[in-house]
Design a protein around this motif. Structure first.
Motif, PDB file in Angstrom:
ATOM      1  N   ILE A 195       0.670  -1.239  -0.128  1.00  0.00           N
ATOM      2  CA  ILE A 195       0.163   0.129  -0.027  1.00  0.00           C
ATOM      3  C   ILE A 195       0.691   1.387  -0.109  1.00  0.00           C
ATOM      4  CG2 ILE A 195      -1.779  -1.357   1.202  1.00  0.00           C
ATOM      5  CD1 ILE A 195      -1.081   0.829   3.700  1.00  0.00           C
ATOM      6  N   ASP A 196       2.095   1.238   0.465  1.00  0.00           N
ATOM      7  CA  ASP A 196       2.768   2.390   0.439  1.00  0.00           C
ATOM      8  C   ASP A 196       3.357   2.951  -0.893  1.00  0.00           C
ATOM      9  OD1 ASP A 196       2.544   2.891   3.177  1.00  0.00           O
ATOM     10  OD2 ASP A 196       3.789   0.913   3.698  1.00  0.00           O
ATOM     11  N   THR A 197       2.680   3.182  -1.684  1.00  0.00           N
ATOM     12  CA  THR A 197       3.029   3.794  -2.809  1.00  0.00           C
ATOM     13  C   THR A 197       2.568   5.413  -3.093  1.00  0.00           C
ATOM     14  OG1 THR A 197       0.788   3.428  -3.763  1.00  0.00           O
ATOM     15  CG2 THR A 197       2.584   1.720  -4.060  1.00  0.00           C
ATOM     16  N   PRO A 198       3.134   6.151  -4.143  1.00  0.00           N
ATOM     17  CA  PRO A 198       3.183   7.531  -3.961  1.00  0.00           C
ATOM     18  C   PRO A 198       1.464   8.070  -4.193  1.00  0.00           C
ATOM     19  CG  PRO A 198       4.703   6.893  -5.410  1.00  0.00           C
ATOM     20  CD  PRO A 198       4.429   5.619  -4.997  1.00  0.00           C
ATOM     21  N   ASP A 199       0.815   7.227  -4.708  1.00  0.00           N
ATOM     22  CA  ASP A 199      -0.679   7.357  -4.927  1.00  0.00           C
ATOM     23  C   ASP A 199      -1.680   6.939  -3.748  1.00  0.00           C
ATOM     24  OD1 ASP A 199      -0.394   4.644  -5.472  1.00  0.00           O
ATOM     25  OD2 ASP A 199      -1.764   4.928  -7.114  1.00  0.00           O
ATOM     26  N   TYR A 200      -0.957   6.621  -2.526  1.00  0.00           N
ATOM     27  CA  TYR A 200      -1.804   6.126  -1.407  1.00  0.00           C
ATOM     28  C   TYR A 200      -2.518   7.562  -0.934  1.00  0.00           C
ATOM     29  CZ  TYR A 200      -3.124   4.640   3.484  1.00  0.00           C
ATOM     30  OH  TYR A 200      -3.891   4.470   4.540  1.00  0.00           O
ATOM     31  N   PHE A 201      -4.011   7.352  -0.761  1.00  0.00           N
ATOM     32  CA  PHE A 201      -4.799   8.419  -0.325  1.00  0.00           C
ATOM     33  C   PHE A 201      -5.106   8.536   1.087  1.00  0.00           C
ATOM     34  CE2 PHE A 201      -8.614  10.791   0.462  1.00  0.00           C
ATOM     35  CZ  PHE A 201      -8.327  12.058  -0.445  1.00  0.00           C
ATOM     36  N   GLY A 202      -5.529   7.181   1.741  1.00  0.00           N
ATOM     37  CA  GLY A 202      -5.775   7.014   2.779  1.00  0.00           C
ATOM     38  C   GLY A 202      -6.830   6.062   3.113  1.00  0.00           C
ATOM     39  N   ALA A 203      -7.236   5.902   4.379  1.00  0.00           N
ATOM     40  CA  ALA A 203      -8.279   4.716   4.775  1.00  0.00           C
ATOM     41  C   ALA A 203      -9.180   4.854   5.301  1.00  0.00           C
ATOM     42  CB  ALA A 203      -7.100   3.935   5.651  1.00  0.00           C
ATOM     43  N   THR A 204     -10.309   3.901   5.264  1.00  0.00           N
ATOM     44  CA  THR A 204     -11.724   4.181   5.910  1.00  0.00           C
ATOM     45  C   THR A 204     -11.926   2.747   6.892  1.00  0.00           C
ATOM     46  OG1 THR A 204     -12.522   5.410   4.280  1.00  0.00           O
ATOM     47  CG2 THR A 204     -14.154   4.257   5.821  1.00  0.00           C
ATOM     48  N   ARG A 205     -12.275   3.028   7.954  1.00  0.00           N
ATOM     49  CA  ARG A 205     -12.626   1.761   8.814  1.00  0.00           C
ATOM     50  C   ARG A 205     -14.156   1.890   8.524  1.00  0.00           C
ATOM     51  NH1 ARG A 205      -9.071   1.701  13.735  1.00  0.00           N
ATOM     52  NH2 ARG A 205      -7.715   0.893  12.111  1.00  0.00           N
ATOM     53  N   VAL A 206     -14.655   1.008   7.830  1.00  0.00           N
ATOM     54  CA  VAL A 206     -16.030   0.885   7.441  1.00  0.00           C
ATOM     55  C   VAL A 206     -17.072   0.642   8.902  1.00  0.00           C
ATOM     56  CG1 VAL A 206     -17.941  -0.254   6.250  1.00  0.00           C
ATOM     57  CG2 VAL A 206     -15.605   0.190   5.285  1.00  0.00           C
ATOM     58  N   THR A 207     -17.834   1.245   9.028  1.00  0.00           N
ATOM     59  CA  THR A 207     -19.012   1.022  10.120  1.00  0.00           C
ATOM     60  C   THR A 207     -20.137   0.790   9.425  1.00  0.00           C
ATOM     61  OG1 THR A 207     -19.541   3.333  10.365  1.00  0.00           O
ATOM     62  CG2 THR A 207     -17.889   2.814  11.576  1.00  0.00           C
ATOM     63  N   GLU A 208     -21.168   0.074  10.112  1.00  0.00           N
ATOM     64  CA  GLU A 208     -22.418  -0.010   9.684  1.00  0.00           C
ATOM     65  C   GLU A 208     -23.378   1.149   9.413  1.00  0.00           C
ATOM     66  OE1 GLU A 208     -26.075  -3.307  10.252  1.00  0.00           O
ATOM     67  OE2 GLU A 208     -24.320  -3.310  11.745  1.00  0.00           O
ATOM     68  N   ASP A 209     -23.340   2.003  10.244  1.00  0.00           N
ATOM     69  CA  ASP A 209     -23.941   3.354  10.303  1.00  0.00           C
ATOM     70  C   ASP A 209     -23.547   4.209   9.323  1.00  0.00           C
ATOM     71  OD1 ASP A 209     -26.064   2.575  12.157  1.00  0.00           O
ATOM     72  OD2 ASP A 209     -24.937   3.699  14.085  1.00  0.00           O
ATOM     73  N   GLY A 210     -22.088   3.993   8.902  1.00  0.00           N
ATOM     74  CA  GLY A 210     -21.586   4.962   7.963  1.00  0.00           C
ATOM     75  C   GLY A 210     -22.063   4.495   6.712  1.00  0.00           C
ATOM     76  N   ALA A 211     -21.924   3.300   6.234  1.00  0.00           N
ATOM     77  CA  ALA A 211     -22.252   2.829   5.118  1.00  0.00           C
ATOM     78  C   ALA A 211     -23.849   2.914   4.883  1.00  0.00           C
ATOM     79  CB  ALA A 211     -22.064   1.190   4.992  1.00  0.00           C
ATOM     80  N   LYS A 212     -24.549   2.810   5.881  1.00  0.00           N
ATOM     81  CA  LYS A 212     -26.268   3.056   5.700  1.00  0.00           C
ATOM     82  C   LYS A 212     -26.462   4.503   5.303  1.00  0.00           C
ATOM     83  CE  LYS A 212     -28.060  -0.602   8.495  1.00  0.00           C
ATOM     84  NZ  LYS A 212     -28.847  -1.201   9.822  1.00  0.00           N
ATOM     85  N   ALA A 213     -25.494   5.391   5.713  1.00  0.00           N
ATOM     86  CA  ALA A 213     -25.833   6.848   5.598  1.00  0.00           C
ATOM     87  C   ALA A 213     -25.554   7.542   4.278  1.00  0.00           C
ATOM     88  CB  ALA A 213     -25.049   7.750   6.796  1.00  0.00           C
ATOM     89  N   LEU A 214     -24.965   6.632   3.447  1.00  0.00           N
ATOM     90  CA  LEU A 214     -24.340   7.022   2.427  1.00  0.00           C
ATOM     91  C   LEU A 214     -25.530   7.141   1.507  1.00  0.00           C
ATOM     92  CD1 LEU A 214     -20.973   5.293   1.803  1.00  0.00           C
ATOM     93  CD2 LEU A 214     -21.337   7.386   2.271  1.00  0.00           C
ATOM     94  N   PRO A 215     -25.517   8.329   0.371  1.00  0.00           N
ATOM     95  CA  PRO A 215     -26.525   8.373  -0.515  1.00  0.00           C
ATOM     96  C   PRO A 215     -26.505   7.520  -1.561  1.00  0.00           C
ATOM     97  CG  PRO A 215     -24.992  10.188  -0.592  1.00  0.00           C
ATOM     98  CD  PRO A 215     -24.591   9.474   0.594  1.00  0.00           C
ATOM     99  N   THR A 216     -27.637   7.004  -2.237  1.00  0.00           N
ATOM    100  CA  THR A 216     -27.654   5.967  -3.217  1.00  0.00           C
ATOM    101  C   THR A 216     -27.043   6.548  -4.560  1.00  0.00           C
ATOM    102  OG1 THR A 216     -29.661   6.383  -3.696  1.00  0.00           O
ATOM    103  CG2 THR A 216     -29.401   4.654  -2.292  1.00  0.00           C
ATOM    104  N   THR A 217     -26.994   7.815  -4.795  1.00  0.00           N
ATOM    105  CA  THR A 217     -26.476   8.383  -5.893  1.00  0.00           C
ATOM    106  C   THR A 217     -25.889   9.801  -5.318  1.00  0.00           C
ATOM    107  OG1 THR A 217     -28.504   9.676  -6.285  1.00  0.00           O
ATOM    108  CG2 THR A 217     -27.968   7.517  -7.412  1.00  0.00           C
ATOM    109  N   VAL A 218     -24.773  10.199  -5.732  1.00  0.00           N
ATOM    110  CA  VAL A 218     -24.117  11.560  -5.346  1.00  0.00           C
ATOM    111  C   VAL A 218     -23.588  12.055  -6.745  1.00  0.00           C
ATOM    112  CG1 VAL A 218     -23.581  10.994  -3.060  1.00  0.00           C
ATOM    113  CG2 VAL A 218     -21.905  10.644  -4.565  1.00  0.00           C
TER     114      VAL A 218
END
Length: 314
Positions: free
Chosen positions: A291-314
């Motif tokens: 993962i340690d490449t120049p284009d590494y952006f960041g990370a997300t620790r997925v949560t159930e509430d976080g996933a449910k909150a995401l809009p279906t289209t953005v």
């Protein structure tokens, strides 16, 4: 006041509106063109903070300044014409109030939020939740019910925005591990060696093949969490641990523009030791990659509430 909110320790409370610059935006979570505006205007009043304002803008338009809804809501903040006529401001001082210009629309959204907050400032409960409920159902309903009114749509709106808020705030303490991480990793490991397919979701008609976000989506579906289909939307499914805090099961993201999460083009599942499982590209197979490449952006620790909150289209 210091208060634990979910997995965050934040001065003033993320959801309760920190103000005063106490909440910083997660790296690249808001496109660079708008991040300074969101950081500045998100501190306009105590019921608002930059991460909360960012969550609203993302939920409304996905940071698209040209968005227009079937209900004729316009711009990055999705003002309907009547509300814009009353509450739109000239945020950049050029003498024009332009709903399509984020330099006007983002300050207008913050100003409108804070005006609503002032209407319900004497209502008991969480001031940010009451503000959001006022945005959805009207200040009168919040005053009438002395808090978030018992409307399913309004309760869902408040929960959605406050859940999304966590994905836009920079954590100031270590975030808790995901309960679903082991299941997601086990699924991804079972697909090692599978050929890559652009747009692949692993279905039988596709020969069980995946692309990068198809693999991560399927891995978390095996753990009972539904993620959006594309990588840049998956980034907003939870809080963002630092590189040194990565745990197996975190999603790791890559981009050619390290200032804008909407430009993310690749995702994998971190497995430890600086490696991920990913579906890299046409002609390759699902495999372990560093993962340690120049284009590494960041990370997300997925949560159930976080996933449910995401809009279906953005």
């Amino acid at each position: 006041m210091l208060l634990v909110v979910g997995v965050y320790l934040v001065a003033g409370n993320l959801v309760n509106g920190a103000g005063g610059g106490s909440v910083s935006l997660a790296k690249g979570a808001v496109p660079a063109a708008y991040s300074s505006l969101v950081q500045k205007w998100g501190n306009l009043c105590s019921a608002l903070n930059p991460a909360l304002l960012a969550a609203q803008l993302y939920q409304e338009s996905g940071f698209n300044p040209n968005a227009k809804s079937p209900a004729k809501a316009e711009g990055i903040a999705q003002f309907i014409p009547g509300t814009w006529a009353t509450h739109g401001i000239d945020g950049n001082g050029d003498g024009v109030r332009n709903v399509w210009d984020p330099n006007d629309a983002i300050p207008s959204a913050a100003t409108y939020d804070c005006q609503l907050a002032s209407y319900v400032k004497d209502v008991p409960g969480n001031q940010s939740e009451n503000m959001l409920a006022s945005y959805n159902a009207g200040a009168y309903a919040v005053i009438k019910y002395q808090g978030v009114p018992p409307y399913a749509e309004t309760k869902n709106y408040v929960k959605t925005i406050t859940s999304l808020e966590q994905s836009f705030a920079a954590p100031v303490s270590r975030v808790d591990p995901s309960e679903q991480a082991a299941t997601a990793i086990t699924y991804a490991q079972s697909k090692l060696g599978t050929p890559y397919l652009w747009g692949g979701n692993g279905t039988a008609d596709q020969g069980g093949r995946f692309d990068c976000s198809g693999l991560t989506k399927a891995a978390f579906e095996s753990a009972g969490i539904t993620l959006p289909r594309v990588a840049n939307d998956q980034y907003n499914a939870g809080p963002h641990p630092q590189r040194a805090e990565l745990l197996p099961g975190d999603l790791v993201f890559f981009s050619d523009d390290l200032t804008n999460s909407r430009a993310i083009r690749h995702v994998g599942i971190y497995v430890g030791g600086g490696y991920m499982i990913d579906a890299p590209r046409t002609g390759a197979v699902i495999r372990f990659d560093p993962i340690d490449t120049p284009d590494y952006f960041g990370a997300t620790r997925v949560t159930e509430d976080g996933a449910k909150a995401l809009p279906t289209t953005v």
